[in-house]
Write a protein that holds these residues in place. Structure first.
Motif, PDB file in Angstrom:
ATOM      1  N   LEU A  52      -4.064  53.256  53.921  1.00  0.00           N
ATOM      2  CA  LEU A  52      -3.115  52.159  53.301  1.00  0.00           C
ATOM      3  C   LEU A  52      -3.850  50.895  53.571  1.00  0.00           C
ATOM      4  CD1 LEU A  52      -0.386  51.014  52.545  1.00  0.00           C
ATOM      5  CD2 LEU A  52       0.495  51.482  54.727  1.00  0.00           C
ATOM      6  N   ALA A  53      -4.584  50.801  54.941  1.00  0.00           N
ATOM      7  CA  ALA A  53      -5.114  49.496  55.396  1.00  0.00           C
ATOM      8  C   ALA A  53      -6.370  49.145  54.257  1.00  0.00           C
ATOM      9  CB  ALA A  53      -5.662  49.407  56.677  1.00  0.00           C
ATOM     10  N   GLU A  54      -7.012  50.321  53.866  1.00  0.00           N
ATOM     11  CA  GLU A  54      -8.249  50.103  52.939  1.00  0.00           C
ATOM     12  C   GLU A  54      -7.757  49.399  51.689  1.00  0.00           C
ATOM     13  OE1 GLU A  54     -12.117  52.508  51.377  1.00  0.00           O
ATOM     14  OE2 GLU A  54     -10.724  53.452  52.917  1.00  0.00           O
ATOM     15  N   GLU A  55      -6.401  50.064  51.365  1.00  0.00           N
ATOM     16  CA  GLU A  55      -5.931  49.825  49.850  1.00  0.00           C
ATOM     17  C   GLU A  55      -5.538  48.235  50.010  1.00  0.00           C
ATOM     18  OE1 GLU A  55      -2.871  52.686  48.968  1.00  0.00           O
ATOM     19  OE2 GLU A  55      -4.323  54.239  48.493  1.00  0.00           O
ATOM     20  N   GLU A 114      -5.053  58.594  59.333  1.00  0.00           N
ATOM     21  CA  GLU A 114      -5.757  58.657  57.993  1.00  0.00           C
ATOM     22  C   GLU A 114      -4.759  57.840  56.901  1.00  0.00           C
ATOM     23  OE1 GLU A 114      -7.023  62.395  57.032  1.00  0.00           O
ATOM     24  OE2 GLU A 114      -8.473  62.506  58.609  1.00  0.00           O
ATOM     25  N   ALA A 115      -3.624  58.155  56.879  1.00  0.00           N
ATOM     26  CA  ALA A 115      -2.730  57.658  55.843  1.00  0.00           C
ATOM     27  C   ALA A 115      -2.774  55.854  56.215  1.00  0.00           C
ATOM     28  CB  ALA A 115      -1.546  58.132  55.950  1.00  0.00           C
ATOM     29  N   GLY A 117      -6.640  46.206  52.001  1.00  0.00           N
ATOM     30  CA  GLY A 117      -7.820  45.444  52.068  1.00  0.00           C
ATOM     31  C   GLY A 117      -8.283  45.247  50.701  1.00  0.00           C
ATOM     32  N   GLU A 118      -8.417  46.314  49.896  1.00  0.00           N
ATOM     33  CA  GLU A 118      -8.824  46.367  48.289  1.00  0.00           C
ATOM     34  C   GLU A 118      -8.020  45.272  47.505  1.00  0.00           C
ATOM     35  OE1 GLU A 118     -11.552  46.895  45.186  1.00  0.00           O
ATOM     36  OE2 GLU A 118     -11.587  47.427  47.507  1.00  0.00           O
ATOM     37  N   LEU A 119      -6.679  45.453  48.025  1.00  0.00           N
ATOM     38  CA  LEU A 119      -5.630  44.673  47.001  1.00  0.00           C
ATOM     39  C   LEU A 119      -6.133  43.037  47.539  1.00  0.00           C
ATOM     40  CD1 LEU A 119      -2.308  46.612  47.185  1.00  0.00           C
ATOM     41  CD2 LEU A 119      -3.953  46.575  45.291  1.00  0.00           C
ATOM     42  N   SER A 120      -6.088  43.092  48.962  1.00  0.00           N
ATOM     43  CA  SER A 120      -6.356  41.582  49.142  1.00  0.00           C
ATOM     44  C   SER A 120      -7.656  41.176  48.758  1.00  0.00           C
ATOM     45  CB  SER A 120      -6.313  41.600  50.774  1.00  0.00           C
ATOM     46  OG  SER A 120      -6.684  40.360  50.969  1.00  0.00           O
ATOM     47  N   ARG A 121      -8.740  41.677  48.570  1.00  0.00           N
ATOM     48  CA  ARG A 121     -10.015  41.486  47.920  1.00  0.00           C
ATOM     49  C   ARG A 121      -9.681  41.222  46.337  1.00  0.00           C
ATOM     50  NH1 ARG A 121     -11.864  45.405  51.405  1.00  0.00           N
ATOM     51  NH2 ARG A 121     -12.132  46.755  50.095  1.00  0.00           N
ATOM     52  N   GLN A 122      -8.955  42.154  45.857  1.00  0.00           N
ATOM     53  CA  GLN A 122      -8.844  42.036  44.392  1.00  0.00           C
ATOM     54  C   GLN A 122      -8.103  40.767  44.070  1.00  0.00           C
ATOM     55  OE1 GLN A 122      -6.790  45.491  42.734  1.00  0.00           O
ATOM     56  NE2 GLN A 122      -8.729  46.806  43.164  1.00  0.00           N
ATOM     57  N   ARG A 123      -6.928  40.574  45.131  1.00  0.00           N
ATOM     58  CA  ARG A 123      -6.136  39.321  44.881  1.00  0.00           C
ATOM     59  C   ARG A 123      -7.122  38.089  45.046  1.00  0.00           C
ATOM     60  NH1 ARG A 123      -2.956  40.247  48.471  1.00  0.00           N
ATOM     61  NH2 ARG A 123      -1.382  41.600  47.348  1.00  0.00           N
ATOM     62  N   GLN A 124      -7.774  37.965  46.077  1.00  0.00           N
ATOM     63  CA  GLN A 124      -8.979  37.071  46.458  1.00  0.00           C
ATOM     64  C   GLN A 124      -9.729  36.716  45.124  1.00  0.00           C
ATOM     65  OE1 GLN A 124     -10.743  37.897  49.870  1.00  0.00           O
ATOM     66  NE2 GLN A 124      -9.075  37.279  51.259  1.00  0.00           N
ATOM     67  N   ASP A 125     -10.340  37.884  44.427  1.00  0.00           N
ATOM     68  CA  ASP A 125     -11.102  37.876  43.358  1.00  0.00           C
ATOM     69  C   ASP A 125     -10.337  37.264  42.304  1.00  0.00           C
ATOM     70  OD1 ASP A 125     -13.033  38.781  44.819  1.00  0.00           O
ATOM     71  OD2 ASP A 125     -12.969  40.946  43.827  1.00  0.00           O
ATOM     72  N   GLN A 126      -9.047  37.743  42.162  1.00  0.00           N
ATOM     73  CA  GLN A 126      -8.388  37.283  41.125  1.00  0.00           C
ATOM     74  C   GLN A 126      -8.028  35.753  41.154  1.00  0.00           C
ATOM     75  OE1 GLN A 126      -4.973  39.736  41.019  1.00  0.00           O
ATOM     76  NE2 GLN A 126      -5.967  41.450  39.972  1.00  0.00           N
ATOM     77  N   GLN A 127      -7.778  35.231  42.451  1.00  0.00           N
ATOM     78  CA  GLN A 127      -7.305  33.995  42.728  1.00  0.00           C
ATOM     79  C   GLN A 127      -8.657  33.032  42.549  1.00  0.00           C
ATOM     80  OE1 GLN A 127      -6.131  33.703  46.847  1.00  0.00           O
ATOM     81  NE2 GLN A 127      -3.808  34.331  46.183  1.00  0.00           N
ATOM     82  N   GLN A 128      -9.891  33.674  42.784  1.00  0.00           N
ATOM     83  CA  GLN A 128     -11.053  32.865  42.662  1.00  0.00           C
ATOM     84  C   GLN A 128     -11.270  32.762  41.161  1.00  0.00           C
ATOM     85  OE1 GLN A 128     -12.831  31.432  44.726  1.00  0.00           O
ATOM     86  NE2 GLN A 128     -14.622  31.047  43.372  1.00  0.00           N
ATOM     87  N   GLU A 129     -11.213  33.813  40.484  1.00  0.00           N
ATOM     88  CA  GLU A 129     -11.218  33.900  39.010  1.00  0.00           C
ATOM     89  C   GLU A 129     -10.208  32.781  38.392  1.00  0.00           C
ATOM     90  OE1 GLU A 129     -10.717  37.769  37.519  1.00  0.00           O
ATOM     91  OE2 GLU A 129     -12.838  38.514  38.267  1.00  0.00           O
ATOM     92  N   LEU A 130      -9.268  32.949  38.865  1.00  0.00           N
ATOM     93  CA  LEU A 130      -8.061  31.939  38.353  1.00  0.00           C
ATOM     94  C   LEU A 130      -8.599  30.719  38.701  1.00  0.00           C
ATOM     95  CD1 LEU A 130      -5.415  31.476  37.029  1.00  0.00           C
ATOM     96  CD2 LEU A 130      -4.162  31.560  39.510  1.00  0.00           C
ATOM     97  N   ARG A 131      -8.936  30.222  39.866  1.00  0.00           N
ATOM     98  CA  ARG A 131      -9.559  29.000  40.169  1.00  0.00           C
ATOM     99  C   ARG A 131     -10.651  28.402  39.153  1.00  0.00           C
ATOM    100  NH1 ARG A 131      -8.856  30.573  45.537  1.00  0.00           N
ATOM    101  NH2 ARG A 131     -10.906  31.040  45.671  1.00  0.00           N
ATOM    102  N   LEU A 132     -11.589  29.588  39.047  1.00  0.00           N
ATOM    103  CA  LEU A 132     -12.783  29.309  38.078  1.00  0.00           C
ATOM    104  C   LEU A 132     -12.111  28.941  36.658  1.00  0.00           C
ATOM    105  CD1 LEU A 132     -15.322  31.958  39.278  1.00  0.00           C
ATOM    106  CD2 LEU A 132     -15.379  29.367  39.744  1.00  0.00           C
ATOM    107  N   ALA A 133     -11.087  29.821  36.306  1.00  0.00           N
ATOM    108  CA  ALA A 133     -10.705  29.718  34.892  1.00  0.00           C
ATOM    109  C   ALA A 133      -9.846  28.289  34.783  1.00  0.00           C
ATOM    110  CB  ALA A 133      -9.729  30.599  34.655  1.00  0.00           C
ATOM    111  N   ARG A 134      -9.199  27.778  35.809  1.00  0.00           N
ATOM    112  CA  ARG A 134      -8.604  26.486  35.918  1.00  0.00           C
ATOM    113  C   ARG A 134      -9.540  25.470  35.956  1.00  0.00           C
ATOM    114  NH1 ARG A 134      -3.727  27.343  40.260  1.00  0.00           N
ATOM    115  NH2 ARG A 134      -2.306  28.810  38.772  1.00  0.00           N
ATOM    116  N   GLN A 135     -10.679  25.696  36.537  1.00  0.00           N
ATOM    117  CA  GLN A 135     -11.801  24.500  36.604  1.00  0.00           C
ATOM    118  C   GLN A 135     -12.403  24.783  35.142  1.00  0.00           C
ATOM    119  OE1 GLN A 135     -14.648  25.632  39.546  1.00  0.00           O
ATOM    120  NE2 GLN A 135     -15.973  23.823  38.979  1.00  0.00           N
TER     121      GLN A 135
END
Length: 229
Positions: free
Chosen positions: A85-88, A80-81, A90-108
């Protein structure tokens, strides 16, 4: 990254975790529980070994059963741990992807704003240039208007002078016409006087000529009478 092999203990712990969840410990389920590690043939072989061991050995005391149960619970907690941890992750990865997407949008967006800013700066420069040209044109028009007003003033002055000259010429012409009329009247009177004098002189000469003709006729008559005698 997946490992090249798994141990019998790992297979045992994975099977206990699946059983603790009330699920069937198939080879595919075990492989997923092991993190997609190990071949199906290896997992199958290790399962057969575990089954053989369980057939030849059964817990002889409550402590062994508790120990096995504790191990199962520990494995389950560990799984379960890992899942959490995998879920966290994954969530961190999704957040990182979202942030990268937001960063790309911001740069755009920044690039778009910079492009718009550059376009506005160019428009501002062109507008200022047009304003400068319009100012120059306005200055030229004002100079031209000033010259035209001066020329119009000069023309009006010349027209006034010409009107004055025309008025003076018309007055002079009226004077000349009046003088000419007076001169014609005077000449006409003189002509009439001279004509009257000439007519009188002509009548006088005609009268004298008539008298002379009569005298000549009388003398001719007398001369003829004298010759006849």
């Amino acid at each position: 990254m997946a490992r090249s092999g798994v141990s019998k203990e790992e297979v045992r712990i994975a099977r206990q975790s699946i059983l603790a969840r009330g699920e069937h410990p198939s080879i595919d389920a075990l492989r997923v529980e092991l993190g997609n590690t190990g071949s199906k043939s290896t997992i199958h072989r290790l399962l057969k070994e575990l089954d053989a061991e369980q057939t030849g050995h059964s817990p002889s005391s409550l402590s062994e059963e508790l120990g096995e149960l504790v191990g199962q619970l520990a494995n389950r907690l560990q799984q379960e741990a890992r899942a959490a941890l995998a879920e966290e992750r994954g969530e961190l990865s999704r957040q990182r992807q979202d942030q990268q997407q937001e960063l790309r949008l911001a740069r755009q967006r920044i690039d778009e704003l910079q492009a718009q800013n550059q376009a506005l700066a160019e428009e501002t420069r062109e507008t200022r240039e047009q304003a400068r040209q319009l100012q120059q044109q306005k200055h030229q028009v004002e100079l031209t208007n000033a010259r035209l007003r001066q020329a119009a003033g000069d023309l009006e002055a010349r027209l006034r002078e010409r009107d004055a000259q025309i008025t003076a010429l018309e007055e002079r012409l009226d004077q000349l016409r009046l003088a000419a009329a007076e001169q014609r009247e005077q000449d006409l009177r003189q002509h009439e006087e001279v004509s009257g004098q000439l007519r009188s002189e002509l009548r006088r000469h005609q009268d004298e000529l008539t008298r002379l003709n009569r005298d000549n006729e009388r003398l001719l008559t007398e001369a003829r009478l004298l010759r006849e005698r």
